[in-house]
Scaffold this active site. Structure first.
Site, mmCIF file in Angstrom:
data_model
loop_
_atom_site.group_PDB
_atom_site.id
_atom_site.type_symbol
_atom_site.label_atom_id
_atom_site.label_comp_id
_atom_site.label_asym_id
_atom_site.label_seq_id
_atom_site.Cartn_x
_atom_site.Cartn_y
_atom_site.Cartn_z
ATOM 1 N N HIS A 137 -7.290 3.592 4.732
ATOM 2 C CA HIS A 137 -7.529 2.433 3.869
ATOM 3 C C HIS A 137 -8.966 2.487 3.380
ATOM 4 O O HIS A 137 -9.853 2.895 4.104
ATOM 5 C CB HIS A 137 -7.300 1.121 4.642
ATOM 6 N N ASP A 191 1.419 -0.710 4.785
ATOM 7 C CA ASP A 191 2.642 -0.059 4.298
ATOM 8 C C ASP A 191 3.357 0.767 5.363
ATOM 9 O O ASP A 191 4.471 1.251 5.129
ATOM 10 C CB ASP A 191 2.292 0.847 3.108
HETATM 11 C C1 SDX Z 1 -2.544 -0.335 0.033
HETATM 12 O O1 SDX Z 1 -7.090 -1.609 -1.353
HETATM 13 C C2 SDX Z 1 -6.233 -2.322 -0.751
HETATM 14 O O2 SDX Z 1 -6.503 -3.399 -0.223
HETATM 15 C C3 SDX Z 1 -4.844 -1.771 -0.799
HETATM 16 C C4 SDX Z 1 -3.776 -2.521 0.007
HETATM 17 C C5 SDX Z 1 -3.534 -3.902 -0.540
HETATM 18 O O3 SDX Z 1 -3.086 -4.769 0.223
HETATM 19 O O4 SDX Z 1 -3.694 -4.093 -1.774
HETATM 20 O O5 SDX Z 1 -4.185 -2.623 1.364
HETATM 21 C C6 SDX Z 1 -2.422 -1.815 -0.041
HETATM 22 O O6 SDX Z 1 -2.619 0.305 -0.982
HETATM 23 C C7 SDX Z 1 -2.673 0.335 1.378
HETATM 24 C C8 SDX Z 1 -2.882 1.874 1.272
HETATM 25 C C9 SDX Z 1 -1.500 2.532 1.060
HETATM 26 N N1 SDX Z 1 -1.692 3.969 0.747
HETATM 27 C C10 SDX Z 1 -1.323 4.926 1.626
HETATM 28 O O7 SDX Z 1 -0.906 4.701 2.775
HETATM 29 C C11 SDX Z 1 -1.452 6.349 1.085
HETATM 30 C C12 SDX Z 1 -2.136 7.243 2.126
HETATM 31 N N2 SDX Z 1 -3.558 6.830 2.245
HETATM 32 C C13 SDX Z 1 -4.507 7.515 1.450
HETATM 33 O O8 SDX Z 1 -4.085 8.001 0.219
HETATM 34 C C14 SDX Z 1 -5.895 6.860 1.492
HETATM 35 O O9 SDX Z 1 -6.162 6.594 2.811
HETATM 36 C C15 SDX Z 1 -6.164 5.622 0.669
HETATM 37 C C16 SDX Z 1 -5.787 5.809 -0.747
HETATM 38 C C17 SDX Z 1 -5.424 4.451 1.239
HETATM 39 C C18 SDX Z 1 -7.666 5.337 0.754
HETATM 40 O O10 SDX Z 1 -8.304 6.320 0.033
HETATM 41 P P1 SDX Z 1 -9.910 6.402 -0.022
HETATM 42 O O11 SDX Z 1 -10.537 5.155 0.441
HETATM 43 O O12 SDX Z 1 -10.300 6.916 -1.348
HETATM 44 O O13 SDX Z 1 -10.231 7.413 1.092
HETATM 45 P P2 SDX Z 1 -10.343 8.948 0.861
HETATM 46 O O14 SDX Z 1 -9.156 9.413 0.072
HETATM 47 O O15 SDX Z 1 -11.704 9.232 0.333
HETATM 48 O O16 SDX Z 1 -10.174 9.498 2.336
HETATM 49 C C19 SDX Z 1 -11.300 9.640 3.170
HETATM 50 C C20 SDX Z 1 -11.005 10.890 3.978
HETATM 51 C C21 SDX Z 1 -10.656 12.093 3.097
HETATM 52 O O17 SDX Z 1 -11.017 13.260 3.797
HETATM 53 P P3 SDX Z 1 -12.447 13.973 3.380
HETATM 54 O O18 SDX Z 1 -12.394 14.232 1.889
HETATM 55 O O19 SDX Z 1 -13.536 12.957 3.753
HETATM 56 O O20 SDX Z 1 -12.489 15.226 4.213
HETATM 57 O O21 SDX Z 1 -9.839 10.663 4.800
HETATM 58 C C22 SDX Z 1 -8.811 11.539 4.405
HETATM 59 C C23 SDX Z 1 -9.145 12.070 3.037
HETATM 60 O O22 SDX Z 1 -8.596 13.368 2.848
HETATM 61 N N3 SDX Z 1 -7.581 10.736 4.361
HETATM 62 C C24 SDX Z 1 -6.405 11.136 4.806
HETATM 63 C C25 SDX Z 1 -5.548 10.040 4.604
HETATM 64 N N4 SDX Z 1 -6.221 9.043 4.042
HETATM 65 C C26 SDX Z 1 -7.482 9.484 3.891
HETATM 66 N N5 SDX Z 1 -5.989 12.295 5.352
HETATM 67 C C27 SDX Z 1 -4.694 12.344 5.712
HETATM 68 N N6 SDX Z 1 -3.789 11.341 5.563
HETATM 69 C C28 SDX Z 1 -4.197 10.179 5.007
HETATM 70 N N7 SDX Z 1 -3.331 9.184 4.851
#
Ligand code: SDX
Length: 431
Positions: A307, A366
């Protein structure tokens, strides 16, 4: 020590004072309004990781502590004691309603659930296998073609009728999409049913026999809608604010929010989680998928994990996880237990893995919600639609807050340009 201002000094020694603005909770913000004028530079923050886009009184999140407040009330207390309609009133009007206010609001919602018959005819034009989110965004956007009387955004008197219409009609539009994809006849709403009873009735009743509403299902949906109702400046809410800031009519702004929510990185994740769990299939496959999620060369991510704000457990995920046990047991849906058990096993493995610990990746809202939707008989393709039904009140509350802000300006960010420098046109025969 509290800071009242920051001073930014350019490499050639020119200083700019940037005032600090303080809220009631959470981090202060640095007002950079004069930065470009005085220093000739923009700030740069792709994804708006550290950017406050507005001020708001509606929802507060503390990502480190796993706190979520709706107008100051902890979501845990609202989940335990309130109802979705009452929480909707709170988010929209800022205070918990009196009984008279709640009854009047509930009655207004109940009596605006029908669609213009012309809108129903849109569903005759969609393919039988159209994704429900495609239908939802299209038909909600079409509301601006029907409700001309609520398009004068500068007339606050129209804000309530717009609010009540869109909250009331979202479940009806969602149910119509579900009926189309299931090949069953549309079921009209009933004013004698409450918000979630009506939704279940429109989704699952058929003309061939009486439909008995399952009260456990109605209560579970009501709680899920409370938990999804608002979440500060998330992607879809920011989209609604951005679209609305141009003065576009509110139905179009909400339709833009629905489009943004559909993405698998956002609200589309609940559908993606179920498909991921189905693909994992068995606990013995969990290590392979966790390894893929950690592999930078693999685009796979563990859906439902991570998140932008929560670097601790999403408080909503905790509540939904506890609900899963109860709903699966009470619904007698033992068939869904393996999916829930798989989700619990995946959570356990991930939370012990150094990668997930180091990056503060916890289950988000989710991760478990789809398991409950599935247990209630809602098809996977409808999961993000359910998220949209809950979140519409948050979108509307933010739209109302934005459109009544006396300092409202159209949202228009700048950029870091990295394209070609100025060059002259070359005639075709000289290329
Ligand atoms: C919702 O914003 C909100 O409030 C949203 C929400 C709401 O109520 O409106 O809470 C609802 O959208 C919840 C999120 C649902 N999405 C998912 O579950 C999809 C999987 N999650 C990711 O795509 C990700 O965690 C996000 C999109 C939720 C957050 O993305 P960020 O903040 O841009 O974080 P990031 O992509 O920069 O990740 C940071 C690191 C990265 O690694 P590095 O580049 O630092 O090496 O963490 C890793 C990412 O690769 N990472 C994950 C991961 N999520 C982040 N690695 C593996 N699996 C994951 N799920």
């Amino acid at each position: 020590m509290s800071k009242d201002a920051f001073t930014l000094t350019s490499p050639d020694g020119k200083s700019t004072t940037l005032p600090v603005r303080k809220g009631t909770l959470g981090p202060d913000v640095v007002d950079i309004g004069q930065l470009y004028k005085e220093q000739g530079v923009f700030t740069y923050d792709p994804g708006f990781v550290a950017t406050g886009s507005c001020k708001s009184d509606i929802t507060f999140i503390d990502g480190d502590e796993g706190v979520l407040l709706y107008r100051g009330y902890p979501v845990e207390q609202l989940a335990a004691h309130s109802s979705f309609i009452e929480v909707a009133y709170l988010l929209l009007y800022g205070q918990l309603p009196t009984k008279a206010q709640l009854d009047a609001f509930d009655t207004s919602i109940r009596t605006h659930t029908m669609l213009n018959e012309g809108m129903l005819r849109f569903f005759n034009g969609f393919r039988y296998d159209a994704h429900p989110m495609a239908m939802l965004s299209a038909v909600v956007g079409s509301m601006s073609a029907y409700y001309h009387d609520t398009l004068d955004i500068n007339d606050p008197g129209t804000h309530d009728i717009f609010t009540h219409r869109i909250l009331a009609k979202l479940p009806t539009i969602a149910a119509a999409a579900h009926k189309l994809t299931s090949g069953q006849p549309f079921v009209y709403p009933r004013n004698d049913l409450n918000y979630t009873q009506n939704l279940l009735h429109m989704f699952f009743a058929v003309p061939a026999e009486p439909y008995q509403i399952n009260e456990i299902a109605a209560q579970a949906l009501d709680l899920l809608f409370i938990l999804h109702a608002d979440h500060e400046q998330n992607c879809s809410t920011s989209t609604v604010r951005m679209a609305g800031s141009s003065g576009a009519n509110p139905y179009s702004a909400i339709a833009a929010g629905i489009a943004a929510l559909w993405g698998p990185a956002h609200g589309g994740a609940n559908e993606a989680v179920l498909r991921m769990l189905e693909e994992i299939g068995d606990t013995k496959n969990i290590p392979k998928f966790v390894a893929r999620a950690k592999d930078k060369s693999d685009s796979f991510r563990l859906m439902g994990f991570g998140h932008r704000v929560y670097k601790n457990f999403d408080p909503r995920a905790k509540i939904i996880r506890e609900m899963c046990h109860k709903v699966l047991a009470q619904m007698g849906r033992r068939t869904d237990t393996p999916m829930f058990d798989l989700a619990l096993a995946l959570e356990e493995v991930a939370l012990k893995d150094d990668y997930f610990i180091e990056k503060n990746l916890y289950p988000n809202v989710d991760f478990y919600s789809g398991i409950i939707y599935k247990a209630l008989g809602i098809p996977t393709s409808m999961f993000t639609v359910m998220f949209a039904i809950g979140r519409t009140v948050g979108w509307v509350a933010h739209w109302r807050e934005m459109i009544t802000d006396p300092n409202l300006r159209i949202s228009r960010p700048r950029q870091l340009y990295t394209g070609p420098k100025n060059r002259d046109y070359v005639q075709l025969n000289k290329r």
